[in-house]
Design a protein around this motif. Sequence first.
Motif, mmCIF file in Angstrom:
data_model
loop_
_atom_site.group_PDB
_atom_site.id
_atom_site.type_symbol
_atom_site.label_atom_id
_atom_site.label_comp_id
_atom_site.label_asym_id
_atom_site.label_seq_id
_atom_site.Cartn_x
_atom_site.Cartn_y
_atom_site.Cartn_z
ATOM 1 N N ARG A 24 1.812 -4.682 15.231
ATOM 2 C CA ARG A 24 1.397 -3.445 14.550
ATOM 3 C C ARG A 24 0.666 -2.543 15.533
ATOM 4 O O ARG A 24 -0.063 -3.006 16.402
ATOM 5 N N ARG A 25 0.926 -1.265 15.396
ATOM 6 C CA ARG A 25 0.253 -0.266 16.239
ATOM 7 C C ARG A 25 -1.118 -0.012 15.620
ATOM 8 O O ARG A 25 -1.228 0.215 14.425
ATOM 9 N N VAL A 26 -2.168 -0.042 16.445
ATOM 10 C CA VAL A 26 -3.514 0.181 15.933
ATOM 11 C C VAL A 26 -4.137 1.470 16.444
ATOM 12 O O VAL A 26 -5.133 1.931 15.889
ATOM 13 N N ALA A 27 -3.560 2.057 17.499
ATOM 14 C CA ALA A 27 -4.104 3.315 18.010
ATOM 15 C C ALA A 27 -3.070 4.023 18.866
ATOM 16 O O ALA A 27 -2.238 3.389 19.507
ATOM 17 N N PHE A 43 -1.349 -1.916 20.593
ATOM 18 C CA PHE A 43 -0.694 -2.754 19.597
ATOM 19 C C PHE A 43 -1.432 -4.083 19.464
ATOM 20 O O PHE A 43 -2.165 -4.486 20.368
ATOM 21 N N VAL A 44 -1.186 -4.786 18.340
ATOM 22 C CA VAL A 44 -1.779 -6.095 18.090
ATOM 23 C C VAL A 44 -0.695 -7.036 17.586
ATOM 24 O O VAL A 44 0.184 -6.637 16.811
ATOM 25 N N GLN A 69 -4.114 -11.860 19.341
ATOM 26 C CA GLN A 69 -5.197 -12.519 18.619
ATOM 27 C C GLN A 69 -4.967 -14.027 18.591
ATOM 28 O O GLN A 69 -3.899 -14.485 18.190
#
Length: 117
Positions: A24-27, A43-44, A69
């Motif tokens: 997922r894109r976070v910024a 991304f994460v 993570q």
Amino acid sequence: MLTPGIFDAFASSVGALARHAKVRRVASGQPGDGPNRCQAQLFVTEADAFLADPALQAEIFGAAGLIVQCRDAGQVRAIAEHLEGQLTATLHLDEADHDAARDLLPTLELKAGRVLV
């Protein structure tokens, strides 16, 4: 970016990450102004997904990052052992992390030309 080819490779790699089901894109940074100017991306993903998919392990030249993570220090070590060689490995830590860092350093010393702590 220096050339249209470098920019196209960056855009293609970022697009692949953005479409990946386990990422997922976070910024996103400000859009570039002019030709060959990239937009920074962050991304994460989870460690299990990263370890299972070589596509997530591909290097992207440019302003993009993938946070992986991990559940615990053992999973961090598994990720480090799985990485290809790197120019630099960086550890951001505080006193509570010293033992885990000490355990991880032998792996990082084999993977990176320099280790920053």
